[in-house]
Design an enzyme around this catalytic site. Structure first.
Site, PDB file in Angstrom:
ATOM      1  N   ASN A  94       0.853  -1.188   0.000  1.00 21.66           N
ATOM      2  CA  ASN A  94       0.000   0.000   0.000  1.00 21.66           C
ATOM      3  C   ASN A  94       0.890   1.240   0.000  1.00 21.66           C
ATOM      4  O   ASN A  94       1.477   1.593   1.023  1.00 21.66           O
ATOM      5  CB  ASN A  94      -0.900  -0.025   1.244  1.00 21.66           C
ATOM      6  N   LYS A 118      -0.055   4.266  -0.293  1.00 20.99           N
ATOM      7  CA  LYS A 118      -0.748   5.422   0.289  1.00 20.99           C
ATOM      8  C   LYS A 118      -0.557   6.650  -0.608  1.00 20.99           C
ATOM      9  O   LYS A 118      -0.499   6.507  -1.833  1.00 20.99           O
ATOM     10  CB  LYS A 118      -0.289   5.649   1.732  1.00 20.99           C
ATOM     11  N   HIS A 123      -9.479   0.704   5.204  1.00 22.80           N
ATOM     12  CA  HIS A 123      -8.228   0.920   5.935  1.00 22.80           C
ATOM     13  C   HIS A 123      -8.485   1.847   7.113  1.00 22.80           C
ATOM     14  O   HIS A 123      -9.350   2.723   7.055  1.00 22.80           O
ATOM     15  CB  HIS A 123      -7.180   1.524   5.004  1.00 22.80           C
ATOM     16  N   GLU A 155      -7.082   4.353   8.199  1.00 19.98           N
ATOM     17  CA  GLU A 155      -6.986   5.781   7.895  1.00 19.98           C
ATOM     18  C   GLU A 155      -8.272   6.282   7.249  1.00 19.98           C
ATOM     19  O   GLU A 155      -8.707   7.413   7.490  1.00 19.98           O
ATOM     20  CB  GLU A 155      -5.777   6.026   6.990  1.00 19.98           C
ATOM     21  N   GLU A 176      -5.049  -5.118  10.702  1.00 19.13           N
ATOM     22  CA  GLU A 176      -4.065  -4.064  10.934  1.00 19.13           C
ATOM     23  C   GLU A 176      -4.379  -3.329  12.226  1.00 19.13           C
ATOM     24  O   GLU A 176      -5.205  -2.416  12.236  1.00 19.13           O
ATOM     25  CB  GLU A 176      -4.071  -3.051   9.774  1.00 19.13           C
ATOM     26  N   GLY A 214       2.849   2.073  11.078  1.00 20.89           N
ATOM     27  CA  GLY A 214       3.859   3.126  10.971  1.00 20.89           C
ATOM     28  C   GLY A 214       4.531   3.511  12.268  1.00 20.89           C
ATOM     29  O   GLY A 214       5.277   4.493  12.315  1.00 20.89           O
ATOM     30  N   SER A 273       3.638  -2.324  10.597  1.00 20.79           N
ATOM     31  CA  SER A 273       5.084  -2.371  10.882  1.00 20.79           C
ATOM     32  C   SER A 273       5.705  -3.712  10.508  1.00 20.79           C
ATOM     33  O   SER A 273       6.584  -4.226  11.206  1.00 20.79           O
ATOM     34  CB  SER A 273       5.345  -2.035  12.355  1.00 20.79           C
TER      35      SER A 273
END
Length: 245
Positions: free
Chosen positions: A8, A10, A92, A94, A162, A168, A207
């Site tokens: 991904n 992003k 996702h 986000e 996730e 991250g 991660s």
């Protein structure tokens, strides 16, 4: 089942970044897993042309639930198919956090993706507070049940766990925590889809890097990974892919 490794990108990548896909093709030519790269919308058509006839597929990072209409700036699933995408990431964290996407919204998008011929990668995951409060299992179960459309099959759907607090941050759940979540997700998939639920690939994301990938892939019901930042460089992504091959 074959492992699925999805990158991904992003909101990263310009035309010059497509060179990484060429490098990835060279580095992973002998891989025995399925590989997907999900660049930003602007690069999908060129990337799809780049990988035509190769072992790499191209995906998108989102789509709208409607096939067309007055939805300024949105992209439909059929538009993605038209430019060569084969997969799409949906729900996702986000998107859920920043754009307040509900489980129902994700389910409708996944149904639209299936209708257009795309494979959906549906994301679920808990926040740090939810993990600390001991409700992680409840959260991901609720997200899965609410985000899984009636159109889902083992062929057109993958799931990505996730944990939001691991994306991250460099933090990774213990192997026992990953195992607990993945086993629970598999149980729900079988409840909802019957035997088809056993064929849905469940990816881990958050991660993932070359130093921890092999141990994560050894966990039962981990069938690959959804990789963020480490997928931007072909050499980094290839090392993770080799751990899954």
């Amino acid at each position: 089942m074959r492992n699925l490794l999805a990158g991904n990108w992003k909101m990263n990548g310009l035309a010059s970044s497509l060179a990484e896909i060429d490098m990835l093709k060279e580095l992973t030519g002998s891989a025995t897993c399925d590989i997907v790269v999900c660049p930003p919308f602007t690069l999908i058509e060129k990337a799809a042309e780049q990988v035509r006839g190769s072992h790499i597929a191209i995906g998108a990072q989102d789509c709208h639930s409607k096939p067309s209409g007055a939805f300024t700036s949105d992209i439909s699933a059929s538009m993605l198919c038209d430019v060569g995408a084969r997969f799409v990431i949906l729900g996702h964290s986000e998107r859920r956090a920043v754009y307040h996407e509900s489980n129902l919204t994700v389910a409708r998008k996944a149904a639209a993706a299936h209708g257009a011929g795309l494979t959906s990668i549906i994301c679920v995951g808990e926040t740090r507070a939810e993990r600390d409060d001991g409700v992680a299992l409840d959260v991901v179960r609720r997200q899965l049940r609410g985000s899984l459309p009636a159109t889902a099959t083992g062929c057109n759907t993958a799931l990505a766990y996730e944990p939001v607090w691991a994306i991250g941050t460099g933090l990774v759940p213990t192997l026992e925590q990953i195992d607990e979540i993945h086993q629970s997700l598999r149980h729900i998939l079988v409840q909802e889809l019957g035997e088809e639920g056993r064929a849905v690939r469940i990816l881990y994301g958050g991660s993932v890097k070359s130093s921890n990938a092999a141990s994560i892939f050894d966990v039962a019901d981990v069938n690959g990974a959804l990789v963020g930042g480490a997928s931007l460089k072909a050499s980094d992504f290839a090392e993770i892919i080799s751990a899954a091959a």
